[in-house]
Design an enzyme around this catalytic site. Sequence first.
Site, PDB file in Angstrom:
ATOM      1  N   GLU A  43      16.799 -35.099 -36.001  1.00 14.16           N
ATOM      2  CA  GLU A  43      16.511 -33.982 -35.139  1.00 14.16           C
ATOM      3  C   GLU A  43      16.981 -32.754 -35.606  1.00 14.16           C
ATOM      4  O   GLU A  43      18.332 -32.471 -35.820  1.00 14.16           O
ATOM      5  CB  GLU A  43      17.076 -34.556 -33.604  1.00 14.16           C
ATOM      6  CG  GLU A  43      16.409 -34.177 -32.544  1.00 14.16           C
ATOM      7  CD  GLU A  43      16.343 -32.661 -32.451  1.00 14.16           C
ATOM      8  OE1 GLU A  43      15.175 -32.156 -31.741  1.00 14.16           O
ATOM      9  OE2 GLU A  43      17.276 -32.176 -32.565  1.00 14.16           O
ATOM     10  N   SER A  44      16.168 -31.648 -35.904  1.00 10.96           N
ATOM     11  CA  SER A  44      16.417 -30.506 -36.558  1.00 10.96           C
ATOM     12  C   SER A  44      17.139 -29.535 -35.861  1.00 10.96           C
ATOM     13  O   SER A  44      18.345 -29.051 -36.337  1.00 10.96           O
ATOM     14  CB  SER A  44      15.211 -29.617 -37.010  1.00 10.96           C
ATOM     15  OG  SER A  44      14.279 -29.620 -35.796  1.00 10.96           O
ATOM     16  N   ILE A  53       6.916 -39.570 -38.466  1.00  8.94           N
ATOM     17  CA  ILE A  53       7.555 -39.984 -37.126  1.00  8.94           C
ATOM     18  C   ILE A  53       7.982 -38.616 -36.558  1.00  8.94           C
ATOM     19  O   ILE A  53       8.631 -37.920 -36.848  1.00  8.94           O
ATOM     20  CB  ILE A  53       8.837 -40.597 -37.476  1.00  8.94           C
ATOM     21  CG1 ILE A  53       8.521 -42.029 -38.217  1.00  8.94           C
ATOM     22  CG2 ILE A  53       9.668 -41.107 -36.131  1.00  8.94           C
ATOM     23  CD1 ILE A  53       9.827 -42.751 -38.529  1.00  8.94           C
ATOM     24  N   ARG A  54       7.240 -38.316 -35.324  1.00  9.65           N
ATOM     25  CA  ARG A  54       7.364 -37.169 -34.687  1.00  9.65           C
ATOM     26  C   ARG A  54       7.342 -36.127 -35.737  1.00  9.65           C
ATOM     27  O   ARG A  54       8.403 -35.162 -35.597  1.00  9.65           O
ATOM     28  CB  ARG A  54       8.479 -37.080 -33.462  1.00  9.65           C
ATOM     29  CG  ARG A  54       8.165 -36.430 -32.485  1.00  9.65           C
ATOM     30  CD  ARG A  54       8.963 -36.493 -31.295  1.00  9.65           C
ATOM     31  NE  ARG A  54       8.584 -35.761 -30.255  1.00  9.65           N
ATOM     32  CZ  ARG A  54       8.901 -35.091 -29.101  1.00  9.65           C
ATOM     33  NH1 ARG A  54      10.313 -35.028 -29.253  1.00  9.65           N
ATOM     34  NH2 ARG A  54       8.248 -34.464 -28.355  1.00  9.65           N
ATOM     35  N   GLU A  95      11.009 -42.413 -47.530  1.00 14.16           N
ATOM     36  CA  GLU A  95      12.470 -43.255 -47.628  1.00 14.16           C
ATOM     37  C   GLU A  95      12.163 -44.578 -46.616  1.00 14.16           C
ATOM     38  O   GLU A  95      12.698 -45.597 -46.760  1.00 14.16           O
ATOM     39  CB  GLU A  95      13.547 -42.657 -47.353  1.00 14.16           C
ATOM     40  CG  GLU A  95      13.855 -42.363 -45.909  1.00 14.16           C
ATOM     41  CD  GLU A  95      13.061 -41.273 -45.391  1.00 14.16           C
ATOM     42  OE1 GLU A  95      12.205 -40.731 -46.169  1.00 14.16           O
ATOM     43  OE2 GLU A  95      13.466 -40.558 -44.216  1.00 14.16           O
ATOM     44  N   HIS A 143       8.148 -39.489 -44.449  1.00 15.10           N
ATOM     45  CA  HIS A 143       9.364 -40.140 -44.710  1.00 15.10           C
ATOM     46  C   HIS A 143       9.249 -41.192 -45.930  1.00 15.10           C
ATOM     47  O   HIS A 143       8.774 -42.278 -45.561  1.00 15.10           O
ATOM     48  CB  HIS A 143       9.770 -40.868 -43.558  1.00 15.10           C
ATOM     49  CG  HIS A 143      10.415 -40.185 -42.470  1.00 15.10           C
ATOM     50  ND1 HIS A 143      11.822 -39.603 -42.328  1.00 15.10           N
ATOM     51  CD2 HIS A 143       9.708 -39.710 -41.410  1.00 15.10           C
ATOM     52  CE1 HIS A 143      11.551 -39.051 -41.162  1.00 15.10           C
ATOM     53  NE2 HIS A 143      10.649 -38.954 -40.578  1.00 15.10           N
ATOM     54  N   ARG A 163       7.096 -27.766 -35.170  1.00 12.79           N
ATOM     55  CA  ARG A 163       7.755 -28.899 -34.662  1.00 12.79           C
ATOM     56  C   ARG A 163       6.949 -29.695 -33.864  1.00 12.79           C
ATOM     57  O   ARG A 163       6.081 -29.302 -33.163  1.00 12.79           O
ATOM     58  CB  ARG A 163       8.950 -28.521 -33.963  1.00 12.79           C
ATOM     59  CG  ARG A 163      10.152 -27.920 -34.878  1.00 12.79           C
ATOM     60  CD  ARG A 163      11.533 -27.771 -33.869  1.00 12.79           C
ATOM     61  NE  ARG A 163      11.973 -29.117 -33.616  1.00 12.79           N
ATOM     62  CZ  ARG A 163      12.785 -29.270 -32.574  1.00 12.79           C
ATOM     63  NH1 ARG A 163      13.100 -28.453 -31.609  1.00 12.79           N
ATOM     64  NH2 ARG A 163      13.405 -30.545 -32.378  1.00 12.79           N
ATOM     65  N   CYS A 168      10.881 -34.551 -43.114  1.00  6.01           N
ATOM     66  CA  CYS A 168      10.538 -34.373 -41.792  1.00  6.01           C
ATOM     67  C   CYS A 168      11.391 -33.089 -41.125  1.00  6.01           C
ATOM     68  O   CYS A 168      11.254 -31.980 -41.291  1.00  6.01           O
ATOM     69  CB  CYS A 168      10.689 -35.560 -41.057  1.00  6.01           C
ATOM     70  SG  CYS A 168       9.650 -35.732 -39.686  1.00  6.01           S
TER      71      CYS A 168
HETATM   72  N1  GLN Z   1      10.862 -34.175 -34.164  1.00  6.23           N
HETATM   73  C1  GLN Z   1      12.030 -33.987 -35.087  1.00  6.23           C
HETATM   74  C2  GLN Z   1      12.377 -32.533 -34.959  1.00  6.23           C
HETATM   75  O1  GLN Z   1      11.498 -31.743 -34.653  1.00  6.23           O
HETATM   76  C3  GLN Z   1      11.673 -34.371 -36.662  1.00  6.23           C
HETATM   77  C4  GLN Z   1      11.485 -35.909 -36.703  1.00  6.23           C
HETATM   78  C5  GLN Z   1      11.814 -36.591 -37.954  1.00  6.23           C
HETATM   79  O2  GLN Z   1      12.588 -35.842 -38.400  1.00  6.23           O
HETATM   80  N2  GLN Z   1      11.303 -37.743 -37.974  1.00  6.23           N
HETATM   81  O3  GLN Z   1      13.497 -32.310 -35.458  1.00  6.23           O
END
Ligand code: GLN
Length: 224
Positions: A58-59, A144-145, A182, A180, A115, A89
């Site tokens: 989560e940034s 992922i998101r 990984e 990702h 984002r 990500c």
């Molecule tokens: N949605 C996250 C963000 O905005 C990033 C998601 C992720 O790293 N898989 O920080």
Amino acid sequence: MNPSKPSTRPEPVLGVLDLQGGVLEHLDHLERLGIRGLPVKSPEDLSGLKGLILPGGESTCMSRLLRIFGVDEAIRREYRKGMKIWGTCAGTILLAARVRGETSHLGLIDMEVERNSFGSQLDSFTATAVVPSVSPDPLPLTFIRSPKILEVGEGVNILLRMNDFIAAVETPGTLATVFHPELTGSTAFHRYFAVKCGLCPAPDVPALDPGWSRTSWTRHVRVR
Ligand code: GLN
């Protein structure tokens, strides 16, 4: 070896920022390539690293922790001294000079990201693509998101474009992937980054581990 001497790092290592997010998965992939990975929690952990991975997570949370622990300034300092940085990500968001509608964080790549650009966590997906600079074989990609990279400035090399967005870029000092690697059985991106950092990953590791499972790095817990 003199046991009374303070221990020094025996070989070059790559760091994985360990303040929040998916750290173990990156360490696992580095280990597969015979590269020692170091979880980075403080400015001191960065000294002498050839490269640093900013993981997914989560940034906003990660950027706050970076500031609180003074790791942001230390990353900028080591980057100027030659340490390479790969953002996956959320890590890509941290690296972007512009984040649509929000303030930017480390700002080390001249690009704009958005984002959560695909929607909610439920809109996460996997895909397959050829990234010619990284591997001649199609690579599995896990989103992922994820953010989208919307545009890049001069000097930023686009490694993968998909539909209406840019998914991977690099500059001489950085690599950024909105997906990702990984979280797949492929070590191709980790190998690519290690070589970019001047390291020699083990040559005999299969590019795609058919035995890899998404729980290979974790512990199985029986639920009662
Ligand atoms: N949605 C996250 C963000 O905005 C990033 C998601 C992720 O790293 N898989 O920080």
